[in-house]
Design a protein around this motif. Sequence first.
Motif, PDB file in Angstrom:
ATOM      1  N   GLN A 119       0.838  -1.213   0.000  1.00 53.66           N
ATOM      2  CA  GLN A 119       0.000   0.000   0.000  1.00 53.66           C
ATOM      3  C   GLN A 119       0.873   1.263   0.000  1.00 53.66           C
ATOM      4  O   GLN A 119       0.407   2.341   0.379  1.00 53.66           O
ATOM      5  CB  GLN A 119      -0.894   0.017   1.249  1.00 53.66           C
ATOM      6  CG  GLN A 119      -1.869  -1.134   1.334  1.00 53.66           C
ATOM      7  CD  GLN A 119      -2.955  -1.070   0.283  1.00 53.66           C
ATOM      8  OE1 GLN A 119      -3.395   0.013  -0.094  1.00 53.66           O
ATOM      9  NE2 GLN A 119      -3.359  -2.214  -0.223  1.00 53.66           N
ATOM     10  N   ARG A 223      -5.159  13.274   9.115  1.00 55.27           N
ATOM     11  CA  ARG A 223      -5.000  13.045   7.684  1.00 55.27           C
ATOM     12  C   ARG A 223      -3.677  12.366   7.303  1.00 55.27           C
ATOM     13  O   ARG A 223      -3.669  11.477   6.476  1.00 55.27           O
ATOM     14  CB  ARG A 223      -5.101  14.406   6.969  1.00 55.27           C
ATOM     15  CG  ARG A 223      -5.028  14.361   5.471  1.00 55.27           C
ATOM     16  CD  ARG A 223      -5.260  15.741   4.897  1.00 55.27           C
ATOM     17  NE  ARG A 223      -6.655  16.144   5.048  1.00 55.27           N
ATOM     18  CZ  ARG A 223      -7.626  15.805   4.207  1.00 55.27           C
ATOM     19  NH1 ARG A 223      -7.348  15.104   3.138  1.00 55.27           N
ATOM     20  NH2 ARG A 223      -8.855  16.190   4.406  1.00 55.27           N
ATOM     21  N   VAL A 226      -1.290   6.838   8.814  1.00 58.38           N
ATOM     22  CA  VAL A 226      -1.791   5.605   8.198  1.00 58.38           C
ATOM     23  C   VAL A 226      -2.343   4.746   9.337  1.00 58.38           C
ATOM     24  O   VAL A 226      -1.658   4.531  10.339  1.00 58.38           O
ATOM     25  CB  VAL A 226      -0.665   4.853   7.454  1.00 58.38           C
ATOM     26  CG1 VAL A 226      -1.206   3.554   6.859  1.00 58.38           C
ATOM     27  CG2 VAL A 226      -0.051   5.734   6.368  1.00 58.38           C
ATOM     28  N   LYS A 244     -10.885   7.018   8.387  1.00 56.52           N
ATOM     29  CA  LYS A 244     -11.229   7.416   7.014  1.00 56.52           C
ATOM     30  C   LYS A 244     -11.978   8.756   7.024  1.00 56.52           C
ATOM     31  O   LYS A 244     -11.696   9.642   6.210  1.00 56.52           O
ATOM     32  CB  LYS A 244     -12.112   6.329   6.394  1.00 56.52           C
ATOM     33  CG  LYS A 244     -12.132   6.355   4.899  1.00 56.52           C
ATOM     34  CD  LYS A 244     -12.845   5.133   4.373  1.00 56.52           C
ATOM     35  CE  LYS A 244     -12.977   5.218   2.864  1.00 56.52           C
ATOM     36  NZ  LYS A 244     -13.818   4.147   2.338  1.00 56.52           N
ATOM     37  N   GLN A 249      -5.247   7.415   5.592  1.00 53.99           N
ATOM     38  CA  GLN A 249      -5.199   6.207   4.766  1.00 53.99           C
ATOM     39  C   GLN A 249      -5.511   5.019   5.670  1.00 53.99           C
ATOM     40  O   GLN A 249      -4.955   4.910   6.769  1.00 53.99           O
ATOM     41  CB  GLN A 249      -3.800   6.043   4.157  1.00 53.99           C
ATOM     42  CG  GLN A 249      -3.661   4.795   3.287  1.00 53.99           C
ATOM     43  CD  GLN A 249      -2.238   4.608   2.736  1.00 53.99           C
ATOM     44  OE1 GLN A 249      -1.390   5.497   2.887  1.00 53.99           O
ATOM     45  NE2 GLN A 249      -1.984   3.483   2.112  1.00 53.99           N
ATOM     46  N   THR A 250      -6.396   4.129   5.254  1.00 49.52           N
ATOM     47  CA  THR A 250      -6.771   2.995   6.097  1.00 49.52           C
ATOM     48  C   THR A 250      -6.488   1.671   5.397  1.00 49.52           C
ATOM     49  O   THR A 250      -6.631   1.562   4.180  1.00 49.52           O
ATOM     50  CB  THR A 250      -8.270   3.050   6.486  1.00 49.52           C
ATOM     51  OG1 THR A 250      -9.050   3.024   5.290  1.00 49.52           O
ATOM     52  CG2 THR A 250      -8.594   4.283   7.297  1.00 49.52           C
TER      53      THR A 250
END
Length: 287
Positions: A119, A223, A226, A244, A249-250
């Motif tokens: 990711q 924001r 992660v 989220k 980012q999830t």
Amino acid sequence: MFKISGQTKLAALYAQPARHSFSPLMQTTAFQAAGIDAIYLSFDLTAEKFPHAMEAIRSLDLLGVNISMPYKQKALTLVDEVDQAAQLIGAVNTVVNQKGKLIGYNTDGAGFMKSMAEQAVESPGKELTLLGAGGAAQAILVQAALDGVRKINVFNRPSPNYQKIAALIERLEQVTTCEFQLFELAEQTKLAEKIAGSTLLVNATSVGMTTSDSLVPPEMLRRDLVVADLIYQPQQTALLQAAKANGAQTINGLGMLLHQGAEAFKLWTGQPMPLAVVRPVLEKQIK
Ligand code: NAP
């Protein structure tokens, strides 16, 4: 078309319970897609039968096995050699049969780190906050430290796992340059402070699996953080939903599940798991 023959090799899962596992589907799909004449079955074993089943890896010439609860620690004592991560974690989840010699590995932590890299999450050199101190948290702690994560903050309730991870941290301090700090989960000010300094937050507790609870107040999520949750059912835990909503980012646990299996597949076959085939099959099954 899938053909079984006198040459077909066997890999297996040893656990109790074992029948609910996604591994037979994942590994047999991978064997077929890679053109490897092998199948994977799960075996529900009593504690009394487990050592005999370990011996059967040799006598029946299995490719190897995965080990799950409650036998991961016992397996460590029944193999001939253990790799560094499995030794540090104190648990084996993959056994390779190397011409009758059994080698024990632990692919959980490596699977997690691979799922992060996939990711585009760069963790070496970074600070990580880890919630939990059970088997999965210990595997991630070890692999993250071995892979060069700079600092790891661990939060757990004061429990036997807390004592175990404290001892594991002492062992890791001898063999890695990673800095560790261990806190009780109730220390919310510390939690806020440590999450604020981290690039990655990982939930390795089971909180969120059967309830819509989260251990992290939403205002601690931002924001540029992660947020990973090892849980994959539900696909979006309350923690991931809140992260989220705050723009983070999830990542859920499906990637870890897939990559711990892919690491085992590679150890047994010497080949990469055909992820493009296996991932959608696994995703469909989990939905
Ligand atoms: P485990 O060894 O039983 O550890 C459970 C952890 O959750 C412990 O740290 C425990 O804290 C904590 N916990 C449980 N209930 C809690 C609560 N109400 N409040 C605070 N902490 C709580 O389990 P595990 O094998 O490490 O698994 C942990 C999670 O990861 C599970 O959800 C599991 O499904 C998931 N997992 C996913 C993968 C994957 O491939 N994606 C692989 C392995 C595990 P105490 O020590 O205080 O009890």
